[in-house]
Design a protein around this motif. Structure first.
Motif, PDB file in Angstrom:
ATOM      1  N   GLY A 115      28.731  32.992  32.700  1.00 49.74           N
ATOM      2  CA  GLY A 115      29.863  32.243  32.171  1.00 49.74           C
ATOM      3  C   GLY A 115      30.686  31.526  33.227  1.00 49.74           C
ATOM      4  N   LEU A 116      30.468  31.814  34.501  1.00 50.42           N
ATOM      5  CA  LEU A 116      31.209  31.115  35.555  1.00 50.42           C
ATOM      6  C   LEU A 116      30.496  29.813  35.886  1.00 50.42           C
ATOM      7  CD1 LEU A 116      32.004  34.023  38.052  1.00 50.42           C
ATOM      8  CD2 LEU A 116      33.513  33.022  36.318  1.00 50.42           C
ATOM      9  N   LEU A 117      31.255  28.758  36.060  1.00 45.71           N
ATOM     10  CA  LEU A 117      30.658  27.481  36.437  1.00 45.71           C
ATOM     11  C   LEU A 117      30.389  27.407  37.923  1.00 45.71           C
ATOM     12  CD1 LEU A 117      32.707  25.100  34.144  1.00 45.71           C
ATOM     13  CD2 LEU A 117      30.424  26.037  33.777  1.00 45.71           C
ATOM     14  N   ASP A 118      31.024  28.258  38.681  1.00 46.40           N
ATOM     15  CA  ASP A 118      30.819  28.330  40.125  1.00 46.40           C
ATOM     16  C   ASP A 118      31.175  29.745  40.556  1.00 46.40           C
ATOM     17  OD1 ASP A 118      30.236  27.589  42.722  1.00 46.40           O
ATOM     18  OD2 ASP A 118      31.797  26.057  42.867  1.00 46.40           O
ATOM     19  N   ARG A 119      30.820  30.101  41.760  1.00 41.12           N
ATOM     20  CA  ARG A 119      31.171  31.418  42.284  1.00 41.12           C
ATOM     21  C   ARG A 119      32.678  31.480  42.516  1.00 41.12           C
ATOM     22  NH1 ARG A 119      28.217  29.153  47.379  1.00 41.12           N
ATOM     23  NH2 ARG A 119      29.962  27.985  48.162  1.00 41.12           N
ATOM     24  N   LEU A 120      33.194  32.690  42.580  1.00 42.05           N
ATOM     25  CA  LEU A 120      34.612  32.921  42.843  1.00 42.05           C
ATOM     26  C   LEU A 120      34.763  33.569  44.211  1.00 42.05           C
ATOM     27  CD1 LEU A 120      35.631  34.421  39.373  1.00 42.05           C
ATOM     28  CD2 LEU A 120      35.967  32.068  40.179  1.00 42.05           C
ATOM     29  N   PHE A 156      37.597  48.736  45.317  1.00 40.46           N
ATOM     30  CA  PHE A 156      38.126  47.396  45.044  1.00 40.46           C
ATOM     31  C   PHE A 156      37.545  46.908  43.729  1.00 40.46           C
ATOM     32  CE2 PHE A 156      37.884  42.694  45.511  1.00 40.46           C
ATOM     33  CZ  PHE A 156      39.249  42.448  45.565  1.00 40.46           C
ATOM     34  N   ASP A 157      38.367  46.933  42.679  1.00 43.57           N
ATOM     35  CA  ASP A 157      37.940  46.450  41.368  1.00 43.57           C
ATOM     36  C   ASP A 157      38.241  44.961  41.264  1.00 43.57           C
ATOM     37  OD1 ASP A 157      37.094  48.970  40.536  1.00 43.57           O
ATOM     38  OD2 ASP A 157      39.033  49.458  39.641  1.00 43.57           O
ATOM     39  N   VAL A 158      37.374  44.237  40.560  1.00 38.45           N
ATOM     40  CA  VAL A 158      37.528  42.804  40.352  1.00 38.45           C
ATOM     41  C   VAL A 158      37.742  42.559  38.866  1.00 38.45           C
ATOM     42  CG1 VAL A 158      36.409  40.542  40.527  1.00 38.45           C
ATOM     43  CG2 VAL A 158      36.048  42.259  42.328  1.00 38.45           C
ATOM     44  N   HIS A 159      38.840  41.907  38.527  1.00 44.64           N
ATOM     45  CA  HIS A 159      39.150  41.538  37.148  1.00 44.64           C
ATOM     46  C   HIS A 159      39.022  40.025  37.046  1.00 44.64           C
ATOM     47  CE1 HIS A 159      40.773  45.514  35.930  1.00 44.64           C
ATOM     48  NE2 HIS A 159      40.957  45.613  37.230  1.00 44.64           N
ATOM     49  N   LEU A 160      38.041  39.552  36.277  1.00 48.44           N
ATOM     50  CA  LEU A 160      37.754  38.123  36.207  1.00 48.44           C
ATOM     51  C   LEU A 160      38.814  37.333  35.457  1.00 48.44           C
ATOM     52  CD1 LEU A 160      33.903  38.290  35.565  1.00 48.44           C
ATOM     53  CD2 LEU A 160      35.101  37.872  37.729  1.00 48.44           C
ATOM     54  N   GLN A 161      39.505  37.965  34.532  1.00 49.85           N
ATOM     55  CA  GLN A 161      40.564  37.334  33.739  1.00 49.85           C
ATOM     56  C   GLN A 161      41.514  38.410  33.262  1.00 49.85           C
ATOM     57  OE1 GLN A 161      38.188  35.584  30.550  1.00 49.85           O
ATOM     58  NE2 GLN A 161      38.668  33.540  31.327  1.00 49.85           N
ATOM     59  N   GLY A 162      42.559  37.971  32.578  1.00 45.58           N
ATOM     60  CA  GLY A 162      43.444  38.909  31.915  1.00 45.58           C
ATOM     61  C   GLY A 162      44.674  39.261  32.730  1.00 45.58           C
ATOM     62  N   GLU A 163      45.382  40.243  32.215  1.00 43.74           N
ATOM     63  CA  GLU A 163      46.659  40.665  32.793  1.00 43.74           C
ATOM     64  C   GLU A 163      46.537  41.098  34.249  1.00 43.74           C
ATOM     65  OE1 GLU A 163      49.434  44.009  31.320  1.00 43.74           O
ATOM     66  OE2 GLU A 163      49.130  42.634  29.618  1.00 43.74           O
ATOM     67  N   ARG A 164      45.434  41.720  34.600  1.00 37.94           N
ATOM     68  CA  ARG A 164      45.232  42.226  35.967  1.00 37.94           C
ATOM     69  C   ARG A 164      44.282  41.348  36.777  1.00 37.94           C
ATOM     70  NH1 ARG A 164      43.502  48.193  35.309  1.00 37.94           N
ATOM     71  NH2 ARG A 164      43.713  48.142  37.571  1.00 37.94           N
ATOM     72  N   GLU A 165      44.144  40.072  36.386  1.00 36.86           N
ATOM     73  CA  GLU A 165      43.195  39.173  37.049  1.00 36.86           C
ATOM     74  C   GLU A 165      43.359  39.198  38.562  1.00 36.86           C
ATOM     75  OE1 GLU A 165      42.266  34.415  37.442  1.00 36.86           O
ATOM     76  OE2 GLU A 165      42.981  35.160  35.516  1.00 36.86           O
ATOM     77  N   THR A 166      42.253  39.347  39.236  1.00 31.99           N
ATOM     78  CA  THR A 166      42.217  39.314  40.699  1.00 31.99           C
ATOM     79  C   THR A 166      42.612  37.924  41.173  1.00 31.99           C
ATOM     80  OG1 THR A 166      40.457  40.964  40.706  1.00 31.99           O
ATOM     81  CG2 THR A 166      40.664  39.596  42.686  1.00 31.99           C
ATOM     82  N   VAL A 167      43.297  37.842  42.298  1.00 29.93           N
ATOM     83  CA  VAL A 167      43.609  36.542  42.900  1.00 29.93           C
ATOM     84  C   VAL A 167      42.300  35.968  43.442  1.00 29.93           C
ATOM     85  CG1 VAL A 167      44.786  35.368  44.803  1.00 29.93           C
ATOM     86  CG2 VAL A 167      45.992  37.130  43.483  1.00 29.93           C
ATOM     87  N   PHE A 168      41.986  34.758  43.004  1.00 30.64           N
ATOM     88  CA  PHE A 168      40.808  34.052  43.504  1.00 30.64           C
ATOM     89  C   PHE A 168      41.273  32.877  44.340  1.00 30.64           C
ATOM     90  CE2 PHE A 168      39.285  36.191  39.640  1.00 30.64           C
ATOM     91  CZ  PHE A 168      38.313  36.981  40.236  1.00 30.64           C
TER      92      PHE A 168
END
Length: 178
Positions: A115-120, A156-168
């Protein structure tokens, strides 16, 4: 002359599991190496569910702070530290790397997922570390970049979206993160 018709968008996964993994990919150093630690975590989607088919890359300086600039980053000979690793998530969204603690304050992390159009791009900061990027962030957002210690190393957990979304991060043409 007619214009070329538009094509459908493409995403980065889940097809990378077919070609990107390689033997020893998640072991930047062999398990049991003096000073080795485990950097592990879970990749979550916007609903908070584990992502079973993500792939993470880890880039880092060595324990002396040097960025390794030798060819052969896919080489795993049991003694050469290349500063690069790759780990796929399991059905539970979990990943892990065996590595050394870098002298720099962070690990550079790249995330590929369906679902990602590019890497994060993001960073996993060592506990207590700080730099200009962290200082510019709100404390709640800063917390998404901090790895937390546990009995085997760091989590280190990665949250792709949502309330706890990781800073990208995005990178400017001048080479710095923003």
């Amino acid at each position: 002359m007619s214009a070329t018709p538009a094509t459908a968008g493409q995403t980065v996964g889940p097809f990378f599991h077919l070609a990107l993994p390689y033997a020893g990919d998640r072991h930047l150093v062999p398990e049991g190496t003096p000073g080795a630690l485990t950097l592990r975590g879970t990749v979550y989607d916007g609903a908070g569910d584990p992502v079973p088919d993500a792939l993470l890359e880890l880039w880092q300086a060595d324990a002396q702070g040097d960025v390794v600039q030798r060819p052969g980053s896919l080489r795993r000979d049991g003694s050469t530290f290349t500063g690069f690793g790759r780990a796929a998530t399991g059905a539970d969204g979990h990943y892990s790397f065996t590595t050394l603690e870098p002298a720099a304050p962070f690990f550079a992390v790249t995330v590929f997922a369906r679902g990602l159009l590019d890497r994060l791009f993001t960073r996993a900061y060592l506990p207590g570390a700080t730099d200009d990027l962290l200082a510019r962030l709100d404390p709640d957002r800063r917390a998404t970049l901090r790895a937390e210690p546990d009995e085997t190393g760091l989590v280190f957990d990665v949250h792709l979206q949502g309330e706890r979304e990781t800073v990208f991060l995005t990178f400017s043409r001048q080479g710095g993160p923003r």
